[in-house]
Design a protein around this motif. Sequence first.
Motif, PDB file in Angstrom:
ATOM      1  N   PHE A  86      41.292  -7.776  26.591  1.00 37.60           N
ATOM      2  CA  PHE A  86      40.103  -8.176  25.837  1.00 37.60           C
ATOM      3  C   PHE A  86      39.549  -6.999  25.040  1.00 37.60           C
ATOM      4  CE2 PHE A  86      35.514  -8.597  25.434  1.00 37.60           C
ATOM      5  CZ  PHE A  86      35.324  -9.920  25.053  1.00 37.60           C
ATOM      6  N   SER A  87      39.480  -5.816  25.675  1.00 37.63           N
ATOM      7  CA  SER A  87      38.929  -4.636  25.004  1.00 37.63           C
ATOM      8  C   SER A  87      39.758  -4.253  23.788  1.00 37.63           C
ATOM      9  CB  SER A  87      38.868  -3.456  25.978  1.00 37.63           C
ATOM     10  OG  SER A  87      37.923  -3.682  26.986  1.00 37.63           O
ATOM     11  N   TRP A  88      41.068  -4.150  23.974  1.00 35.60           N
ATOM     12  CA  TRP A  88      41.917  -3.742  22.854  1.00 35.60           C
ATOM     13  C   TRP A  88      41.898  -4.789  21.734  1.00 35.60           C
ATOM     14  CZ3 TRP A  88      43.827   0.426  20.834  1.00 35.60           C
ATOM     15  CH2 TRP A  88      44.080   1.552  21.625  1.00 35.60           C
ATOM     16  N   GLN A  89      41.939  -6.066  22.087  1.00 36.05           N
ATOM     17  CA  GLN A  89      41.882  -7.099  21.047  1.00 36.05           C
ATOM     18  C   GLN A  89      40.559  -7.025  20.283  1.00 36.05           C
ATOM     19  OE1 GLN A  89      42.597 -10.888  22.936  1.00 36.05           O
ATOM     20  NE2 GLN A  89      44.822 -10.590  23.053  1.00 36.05           N
ATOM     21  N   SER A  90      39.455  -6.793  21.002  1.00 42.41           N
ATOM     22  CA  SER A  90      38.148  -6.695  20.358  1.00 42.41           C
ATOM     23  C   SER A  90      38.072  -5.473  19.456  1.00 42.41           C
ATOM     24  CB  SER A  90      37.041  -6.621  21.421  1.00 42.41           C
ATOM     25  OG  SER A  90      36.987  -7.787  22.189  1.00 42.41           O
TER      26      SER A  90
END
Length: 494
Positions: A86-90
């Motif tokens: 989630f963090s990297w995609q965001s």
Amino acid sequence: MAALAGLVLLCSVLPNGAQAQNAKLTANPDSGAIPVFTDKYPQSEFCADPDQAAPCSVAPVDVPEFDASFIYRFLAYEAQRPFDRFSWQSFVAVTSSDPTGNGLARWETYPTRRDLFSEVAMPNPACRDGLPDGALLLASHVQSSGDILVDQAGNFILYETRINPVAANYIRQNGLDHESGRLEFANAGQPVDFPMGHGPNTRVSNTGSFAKGVIKTASASDSADAVVADAAVDARKNSVMGAQLLKFAWRILPDGLSGDRYFTRAARIALDGDVTLDGKPACLDVTVGLVGMHLVERVTSGNGDRWIWSSFEHVGTVPLAANARRPNSIITDTPFADGCLAPDPVGLQTPTDGFLFYGGRTGAGGQANQSIQADLRWDDHAPYARTASGGTVVPPDIVRCWRLFSGTAEANFVWQTKLEGTVWANYMLLGTQWIGNPGGAPFGVGEVPRFLTNSALESFIQHHSDATCLGCHVNAVTDAGQTANFTFLLDPAR
């Protein structure tokens, strides 16, 4: 992490189904081999739209694998992976080009704290005049702790806060963008409750009491692609983006230093006379490079309604402390009784242009992360940081007190390899913090990992017992004394 960064820049694009690797985070992180994990990263891992096989501009809105049936007190690989994804995609989505084609990154279209709150005055408003298109207007060089960070080139690190349209609209529509409106809102008994992101697969937990949580894992009949696709579909079908807050740390790029390893922007620094060496207001035109970012987003699933906190940093900022702790090593009241200690220079792998916040002036085993005890001023030329008498400033030696979780380091390897050839391959995720348990000593407010700090944004308080993003922000209140839903934005004068 220098070893990891160097490795990443030498690797080719991760092939389909390749096994993930990460730097061996042992007591001597520079000496070990690089283990191969058994897990695999399908191509659909890299975009919130599972039909795309590469990092993309589609933002995730939730972590739908999270379900209300278990308590997490420590980091675990299978539990953390969806949050780090989630963090990297965001991160990739918010730094992608804005879809309007204006040449700006998506976050650059978001209002700043000064845009949203009239109480936050812009120093030297004349600096707005003639601001070049696309240039940032920066005015803050003080960390949330009240400390000031000077890099090894002798320049101040600068900070700014951005608020996505969902959060900004909530603030404006409820009159929370001005003092009288916040008082009226509090007196009406309305809770501050920022919008939560969700999609059709979101699992909503009961409210009013703590919700336990578990991460859904694949069954023997599920393919890795199917599991990720099931989770990622939220971002493209009937999805709703939640409130998102971002805080940036910028370095001033010295003349002669190539900026090709940084995300850079032209910037103008607005200064009042009370912070300049000659006592006169100033507008300084510089080029800045991104060195740190907090990306905070409110989601619906499980216990994530208390926000998901992602923290990123440039790979060349600092070395690991000699006494750095593993993220699950938390059963103590004083994790760093002697502070965070400088590493032994023997065997220390230093970036080609040196660490940004570490110069090795502190002897091996000496206490690093010492704040500058001096009255500092801005000069009108580099190095910009000066003492009140005009002397140059000795920059502090900053180290990283907490090691990366091995699963997060693995995610960094995979994502950096996927982003090879772009500046974003030079950035790393420090950690993703979420609420996994009801809290209580020694588990704070239930945040997982228990501690999370950024060496560019919280340089001098990493060793504190309250050095935790969500654990700190749970105490946030508005200037009307009302609980502020994990953000200090609603106390603009703070």
